[in-house]
Design a protein around this motif. Structure first.
Motif, PDB file in Angstrom:
ATOM      1  N   ILE A 283      22.209  45.002  27.812  1.00  0.00           N
ATOM      2  CA  ILE A 283      23.190  44.094  28.424  1.00  0.00           C
ATOM      3  C   ILE A 283      24.607  44.624  28.199  1.00  0.00           C
ATOM      4  CG2 ILE A 283      24.218  41.790  28.247  1.00  0.00           C
ATOM      5  CD1 ILE A 283      21.342  40.768  27.649  1.00  0.00           C
ATOM      6  N   ARG A 284      24.895  45.091  26.984  1.00  0.00           N
ATOM      7  CA  ARG A 284      26.215  45.636  26.667  1.00  0.00           C
ATOM      8  C   ARG A 284      26.514  46.860  27.528  1.00  0.00           C
ATOM      9  NH1 ARG A 284      25.227  46.871  21.856  1.00  0.00           N
ATOM     10  NH2 ARG A 284      25.375  44.780  21.021  1.00  0.00           N
ATOM     11  N   ASP A 285      25.534  47.751  27.699  1.00  0.00           N
ATOM     12  CA  ASP A 285      25.721  48.941  28.537  1.00  0.00           C
ATOM     13  C   ASP A 285      25.971  48.561  29.989  1.00  0.00           C
ATOM     14  OD1 ASP A 285      25.316  50.472  26.286  1.00  0.00           O
ATOM     15  OD2 ASP A 285      23.243  51.013  26.788  1.00  0.00           O
ATOM     16  N   ARG A 286      25.226  47.593  30.493  1.00  0.00           N
ATOM     17  CA  ARG A 286      25.419  47.161  31.881  1.00  0.00           C
ATOM     18  C   ARG A 286      26.804  46.540  32.079  1.00  0.00           C
ATOM     19  NH1 ARG A 286      19.600  44.368  33.330  1.00  0.00           N
ATOM     20  NH2 ARG A 286      18.415  46.308  33.469  1.00  0.00           N
ATOM     21  N   MET A 287      27.254  45.757  31.101  1.00  0.00           N
ATOM     22  CA  MET A 287      28.589  45.161  31.189  1.00  0.00           C
ATOM     23  C   MET A 287      29.667  46.246  31.165  1.00  0.00           C
ATOM     24  SD  MET A 287      28.285  41.949  31.587  1.00  0.00           S
ATOM     25  CE  MET A 287      29.847  41.257  31.147  1.00  0.00           C
ATOM     26  N   PHE A 288      29.490  47.266  30.339  1.00  0.00           N
ATOM     27  CA  PHE A 288      30.440  48.371  30.275  1.00  0.00           C
ATOM     28  C   PHE A 288      30.505  49.100  31.613  1.00  0.00           C
ATOM     29  CE2 PHE A 288      31.469  52.832  29.396  1.00  0.00           C
ATOM     30  CZ  PHE A 288      32.715  52.675  28.821  1.00  0.00           C
ATOM     31  N   LEU A 289      29.343  49.378  32.214  1.00  0.00           N
ATOM     32  CA  LEU A 289      29.306  50.043  33.521  1.00  0.00           C
ATOM     33  C   LEU A 289      29.928  49.183  34.609  1.00  0.00           C
ATOM     34  CD1 LEU A 289      25.754  51.690  33.459  1.00  0.00           C
ATOM     35  CD2 LEU A 289      27.974  52.847  33.344  1.00  0.00           C
ATOM     36  N   ALA A 290      29.673  47.889  34.574  1.00  0.00           N
ATOM     37  CA  ALA A 290      30.254  46.990  35.570  1.00  0.00           C
ATOM     38  C   ALA A 290      31.774  46.959  35.440  1.00  0.00           C
ATOM     39  CB  ALA A 290      29.676  45.584  35.411  1.00  0.00           C
ATOM     40  N   ARG A 291      32.262  46.898  34.214  1.00  0.00           N
ATOM     41  CA  ARG A 291      33.703  46.893  33.994  1.00  0.00           C
ATOM     42  C   ARG A 291      34.332  48.206  34.466  1.00  0.00           C
ATOM     43  NH1 ARG A 291      36.018  46.355  28.047  1.00  0.00           N
ATOM     44  NH2 ARG A 291      34.263  47.748  27.870  1.00  0.00           N
ATOM     45  N   ALA A 292      33.680  49.325  34.162  1.00  0.00           N
ATOM     46  CA  ALA A 292      34.192  50.625  34.605  1.00  0.00           C
ATOM     47  C   ALA A 292      34.205  50.710  36.128  1.00  0.00           C
ATOM     48  CB  ALA A 292      33.333  51.747  34.019  1.00  0.00           C
ATOM     49  N   HIS A 293      33.176  50.172  36.757  1.00  0.00           N
ATOM     50  CA  HIS A 293      33.100  50.176  38.216  1.00  0.00           C
ATOM     51  C   HIS A 293      34.236  49.351  38.824  1.00  0.00           C
ATOM     52  CE1 HIS A 293      31.249  50.434  42.161  1.00  0.00           C
ATOM     53  NE2 HIS A 293      31.359  49.116  42.273  1.00  0.00           N
ATOM     54  N   VAL A 294      34.512  48.191  38.252  1.00  0.00           N
ATOM     55  CA  VAL A 294      35.588  47.339  38.753  1.00  0.00           C
ATOM     56  C   VAL A 294      36.931  48.041  38.596  1.00  0.00           C
ATOM     57  CG1 VAL A 294      36.855  45.199  38.296  1.00  0.00           C
ATOM     58  CG2 VAL A 294      34.369  45.168  38.448  1.00  0.00           C
ATOM     59  N   VAL A 295      37.140  48.673  37.458  1.00  0.00           N
ATOM     60  CA  VAL A 295      38.403  49.366  37.213  1.00  0.00           C
ATOM     61  C   VAL A 295      38.572  50.528  38.191  1.00  0.00           C
ATOM     62  CG1 VAL A 295      39.650  50.797  35.539  1.00  0.00           C
ATOM     63  CG2 VAL A 295      38.608  48.642  34.819  1.00  0.00           C
ATOM     64  N   GLU A 296      37.497  51.295  38.430  1.00  0.00           N
ATOM     65  CA  GLU A 296      37.568  52.430  39.353  1.00  0.00           C
ATOM     66  C   GLU A 296      37.891  51.996  40.777  1.00  0.00           C
ATOM     67  OE1 GLU A 296      34.063  54.796  39.425  1.00  0.00           O
ATOM     68  OE2 GLU A 296      34.228  55.343  37.307  1.00  0.00           O
ATOM     69  N   ARG A 297      37.334  50.902  41.206  1.00  0.00           N
ATOM     70  CA  ARG A 297      37.456  50.454  42.592  1.00  0.00           C
ATOM     71  C   ARG A 297      38.626  49.482  42.821  1.00  0.00           C
ATOM     72  NH1 ARG A 297      34.269  54.179  43.352  1.00  0.00           N
ATOM     73  NH2 ARG A 297      32.067  53.960  43.767  1.00  0.00           N
ATOM     74  N   SER A 298      39.354  49.152  41.795  1.00  0.00           N
ATOM     75  CA  SER A 298      40.400  48.139  41.906  1.00  0.00           C
ATOM     76  C   SER A 298      41.650  48.686  42.595  1.00  0.00           C
ATOM     77  CB  SER A 298      40.770  47.620  40.517  1.00  0.00           C
ATOM     78  OG  SER A 298      41.896  46.803  40.587  1.00  0.00           O
ATOM     79  N   PRO A 299      42.145  48.010  43.633  1.00  0.00           N
ATOM     80  CA  PRO A 299      43.383  48.461  44.282  1.00  0.00           C
ATOM     81  C   PRO A 299      44.588  48.314  43.349  1.00  0.00           C
ATOM     82  CG  PRO A 299      42.545  46.449  45.321  1.00  0.00           C
ATOM     83  CD  PRO A 299      41.543  46.877  44.311  1.00  0.00           C
ATOM     84  N   VAL A 300      44.534  47.398  42.427  1.00  0.00           N
ATOM     85  CA  VAL A 300      45.628  47.229  41.468  1.00  0.00           C
ATOM     86  C   VAL A 300      45.733  48.463  40.585  1.00  0.00           C
ATOM     87  CG1 VAL A 300      46.465  45.840  39.530  1.00  0.00           C
ATOM     88  CG2 VAL A 300      45.409  44.718  41.508  1.00  0.00           C
ATOM     89  N   TRP A 301      44.589  48.959  40.116  1.00  0.00           N
ATOM     90  CA  TRP A 301      44.595  50.162  39.285  1.00  0.00           C
ATOM     91  C   TRP A 301      45.082  51.365  40.088  1.00  0.00           C
ATOM     92  CZ3 TRP A 301      44.714  50.342  34.275  1.00  0.00           C
ATOM     93  CH2 TRP A 301      44.183  49.291  33.540  1.00  0.00           C
ATOM     94  N   ASP A 302      44.729  51.454  41.364  1.00  0.00           N
ATOM     95  CA  ASP A 302      45.211  52.539  42.211  1.00  0.00           C
ATOM     96  C   ASP A 302      46.733  52.493  42.337  1.00  0.00           C
ATOM     97  OD1 ASP A 302      42.682  53.542  42.662  1.00  0.00           O
ATOM     98  OD2 ASP A 302      42.402  52.455  44.574  1.00  0.00           O
ATOM     99  N   MET A 303      47.272  51.292  42.504  1.00  0.00           N
ATOM    100  CA  MET A 303      48.712  51.124  42.612  1.00  0.00           C
ATOM    101  C   MET A 303      49.401  51.511  41.308  1.00  0.00           C
ATOM    102  SD  MET A 303      50.925  47.706  43.424  1.00  0.00           S
ATOM    103  CE  MET A 303      50.664  47.057  41.799  1.00  0.00           C
ATOM    104  N   LEU A 304      48.828  51.080  40.173  1.00  0.00           N
ATOM    105  CA  LEU A 304      49.415  51.426  38.877  1.00  0.00           C
ATOM    106  C   LEU A 304      49.357  52.926  38.604  1.00  0.00           C
ATOM    107  CD1 LEU A 304      48.071  48.505  36.654  1.00  0.00           C
ATOM    108  CD2 LEU A 304      50.420  48.879  37.406  1.00  0.00           C
TER     109      LEU A 304
END
Length: 172
Positions: free
Chosen positions: A147-168
């Motif tokens: 569960i911890r690994d899946r949550m880490f991957l999901a968080r990394a995926h959100v960060v990679e695909r986030s337009p806010v992170w791209d802007m920053l």
């Protein structure tokens, strides 16, 4: 049966159960699901302990809720349980439809607010077993790591695909 129920039913573990619950329907359900149920006189009356996940559940039945809680010794029983088990759950077995049941639930919540006790109101044996098994499975070592690994991957995926992170990234 839903896929999540099938996965919970397939998982087998050892459960140490208070001898006072030997004839309880919950013990029969757990045994029927091929879990290794071991009865013990040394654990607190009404307790289910899942050693592989480090969780413990204290069953408070309807009969325990009939009288005044302070005079019945129930509060002291719960306090002892919380002191012994760091990952503890209280299973309040009652319909919780009426005013009295809701007052009891509220009183217990207020009394143990801030402690490591989590309260799980349950209405029937099937709900009780399902709740215990889901919590115990989610906190057992191999499943908790997954569960911890899946949550880490999901968080990394959100960060990679986030337009806010791209802007920053563009600003830096």
């Amino acid at each position: 049966m839903s896929p999540s129920e099938a996965k919970t039913a397939e998982w087998k573990t050892t459960i140490i159960v208070s001898s006072s619950l030997q004839n309880h329907d919950t013990s029969r359900i757990l045994s029927g699901q091929q879990h290794r149920v071991r009865f013990s006189d040394t654990v607190q009356s009404g307790a289910f302990i899942f050693p592989l996940s480090g969780t413990a559940f204290l069953l408070v039945d309807r009969q325990d809720l009939l009288g005044h809680l302070e005079e019945s010794g129930l509060i002291e029983r719960i306090e002892t349980f919380v002191q012994i088990h760091r990952n503890s759950f209280l299973l309040l077995f009652a319909p919780f439809n009426g005013k009295k049941e809701m007052e009891i639930l509220s009183m217990v919540q207020h009394r143990f607010f801030g402690s490591n006790l989590r309260i799980l109101p349950v209405r029937n044996d099937a709900e009780l077993v399902k709740g215990m098994l889901i919590i115990a499975k989610a906190t057992s070592k191999p499943h908790a790591d997954l569960i911890r690994d899946r949550m880490f991957l999901a968080r990394a995926h959100v960060v990679e695909r986030s337009p806010v992170w791209d802007m920053l990234r563009g600003l830096l």
